[in-house]
Design a protein around this motif. Sequence first.
Motif, PDB file in Angstrom:
ATOM      1  N   ILE A  50       0.844  -1.189   0.000  1.00 10.54           N
ATOM      2  CA  ILE A  50       0.000   0.000   0.000  1.00 10.54           C
ATOM      3  C   ILE A  50       0.878   1.238   0.000  1.00 10.54           C
ATOM      4  CG2 ILE A  50      -0.246   0.078   2.524  1.00 10.54           C
ATOM      5  CD1 ILE A  50      -3.220   0.982   1.937  1.00 10.54           C
ATOM      6  N   GLN A  51       0.578   2.171  -0.885  1.00 15.22           N
ATOM      7  CA  GLN A  51       1.344   3.400  -1.025  1.00 15.22           C
ATOM      8  C   GLN A  51       0.573   4.551  -0.394  1.00 15.22           C
ATOM      9  OE1 GLN A  51       4.384   3.790  -2.480  1.00 15.22           O
ATOM     10  NE2 GLN A  51       4.558   1.615  -2.949  1.00 15.22           N
ATOM     11  N   TYR A  52       1.243   5.289   0.472  1.00 11.98           N
ATOM     12  CA  TYR A  52       0.679   6.483   1.061  1.00 11.98           C
ATOM     13  C   TYR A  52       1.441   7.682   0.522  1.00 11.98           C
ATOM     14  CZ  TYR A  52      -1.454   3.256   4.366  1.00 11.98           C
ATOM     15  OH  TYR A  52      -2.170   2.226   4.929  1.00 11.98           O
ATOM     16  N   GLY A  53       0.861   8.861   0.697  1.00  7.94           N
ATOM     17  CA  GLY A  53       1.557  10.043   0.242  1.00  7.94           C
ATOM     18  C   GLY A  53       2.883  10.200   0.943  1.00  7.94           C
ATOM     19  N   SER A  54       2.989   9.671   2.160  1.00  9.62           N
ATOM     20  CA  SER A  54       4.188   9.860   2.958  1.00  9.62           C
ATOM     21  C   SER A  54       5.064   8.624   3.036  1.00  9.62           C
ATOM     22  CB  SER A  54       3.786  10.239   4.375  1.00  9.62           C
ATOM     23  OG  SER A  54       2.974   9.219   4.909  1.00  9.62           O
ATOM     24  N   GLY A  55       4.680   7.566   2.398  1.00  9.14           N
ATOM     25  CA  GLY A  55       5.490   6.363   2.499  1.00  9.14           C
ATOM     26  C   GLY A  55       4.736   5.143   2.018  1.00  9.14           C
ATOM     27  N   ALA A  56       5.234   3.988   2.395  1.00 16.73           N
ATOM     28  CA  ALA A  56       4.633   2.747   1.923  1.00 16.73           C
ATOM     29  C   ALA A  56       4.765   1.661   2.974  1.00 16.73           C
ATOM     30  CB  ALA A  56       5.309   2.304   0.623  1.00 16.73           C
ATOM     31  N   ALA A  57       3.961   0.629   2.830  1.00 14.04           N
ATOM     32  CA  ALA A  57       4.033  -0.535   3.712  1.00 14.04           C
ATOM     33  C   ALA A  57       3.876  -1.781   2.858  1.00 14.04           C
ATOM     34  CB  ALA A  57       2.942  -0.477   4.777  1.00 14.04           C
ATOM     35  N   GLU A  58       4.684  -2.784   3.149  1.00 16.53           N
ATOM     36  CA  GLU A  58       4.632  -4.033   2.398  1.00 16.53           C
ATOM     37  C   GLU A  58       4.610  -5.215   3.354  1.00 16.53           C
ATOM     38  OE1 GLU A  58       7.845  -4.392  -0.307  1.00 16.53           O
ATOM     39  OE2 GLU A  58       7.250  -2.681  -1.546  1.00 16.53           O
ATOM     40  N   GLY A  59       3.952  -6.270   2.916  1.00 18.34           N
ATOM     41  CA  GLY A  59       3.902  -7.466   3.726  1.00 18.34           C
ATOM     42  C   GLY A  59       3.116  -8.553   3.034  1.00 18.34           C
TER      43      GLY A  59
END
Length: 469
Positions: free
Chosen positions: A144-153
């Motif tokens: 998931i991509q956010y305007g301020s960063g991302a998270a992966e899993g």
Amino acid sequence: MLSSSTLALSCLLIVSPNVFAAPSLVPAAGQSIPLVRRAQPERTVAEWETWAKNEREVLTAKYGGNMEKRSTGTNLLTNQNADSSYFGTVAIGTPPVSFNVILDTGSSDLWVADQACTTGCSKIQLYDDLSSSTFHNLSEPFNIQYGSGAAEGTLGQDIVQMAGFSVPNQVFAAVTQVTSGLLEPPVSGLLGLGWQSIASSKATPFWQTLASSGAWSDPVMAFQLTRFMNGSNVNTEEPGGSFTMGFVNSSLYTGSIDYQAIPTVPSYWILPMASLTVQGSSISIPSGSSSYSAIDTGTTLIGGPSSVIQSIFAQIPGSQPGTGNWQGYYTYPCTTAVNVAISFGGPSWPISPADFQLTKISSSQCVGAFFELNTGGTAPNWIVGDTFLKNVYSVFRYNPAAVGFAALSNTAIAMNGVNAAPPSATIGSVSASATAGTGGGSNSASHRWGVPWAPLVGGISIAVGAAWM
């Protein structure tokens, strides 16, 4: 792997369990979850500028996704960093473990940092799938991509509990990589409260499973958020208000709830903005789909079309457009009490001058909480966050799909600025459960959430006081 490109940061409101979450605030038929608010750290003018720029860019990127019995429940919230974000608590697994998560009506996925997380996950509670006897690995990647960063899993399924409700097979993401600064302790993840159609995981959101299965006494969830941004001696975490599922807390509002139907196929919680007044003067705003506004608990401020924002500040003598990192924002004399009111088709709801004032950048100049936002595409032109929502009791109704607002009661207003211990996360007994539908699939979404210190403009998280689960 996470992208190496610099990603804009956004603002979060973090809510934790709070002392105000006393039984007296919750109807006998239900349970309540307190919200906790974290104190705002001292920031320099330069830090505010960076935050404002990131907030605007992040929001632009985001909008550029079997019942046992009926019941009700309340989650007390924590107010983090002077109204920057609100967070709550969910419990995952067997045995259940509590996690502080952002409660966000502007997105639809549940994810928490996993024990195998290698970046961006220090000093927070981590999920351990090996310790849960009910975890099921779906072996599907999550990004998931956010305007301020991302998270992966990776996507998985497990029992998820909140406010006395349980979904035994909830799809969520166990995240192993998070952009540095995306998670601010003690927050471990995010609980999306938008509709399934915008879920990156394609899974049915926790709330939607409960509402659609009839697990709730009434198909509604509601927020009452506290204000601390204009207070003194504010702690990092303060009582943040409450989040209820299955009922509305009549002690927190007065008069009737004005419901306005969602004009589109449910995705974000969208309402058309009908009127806007500043200092008593009406501001001309576009009609039809150009007036669509996303009601977003995960955003701190209010973003709108440049032409309308310019008209707002034209009504405030001495206001000036910002430059540099303040581009898109406006300054105005701090001695001016700005009164703004918004209608979405029903009553006109006033915004406190304290909420209109984002921050003071000099001895005489302040920055307003309305800023220019160009969402583009099919995204709504307006993103209405906590600057507005702190002034009303807000209700999100599943069927028929609608958003409702009511005036805050004296009981709710009295919680503003009162320092008290934030709610504590504890595991409560389950009074109702529902089985989720199928989930999983392609997952990529954008979101404005993610400022490390949760600035006021774009992100709210809610901490659930599991003691009231």
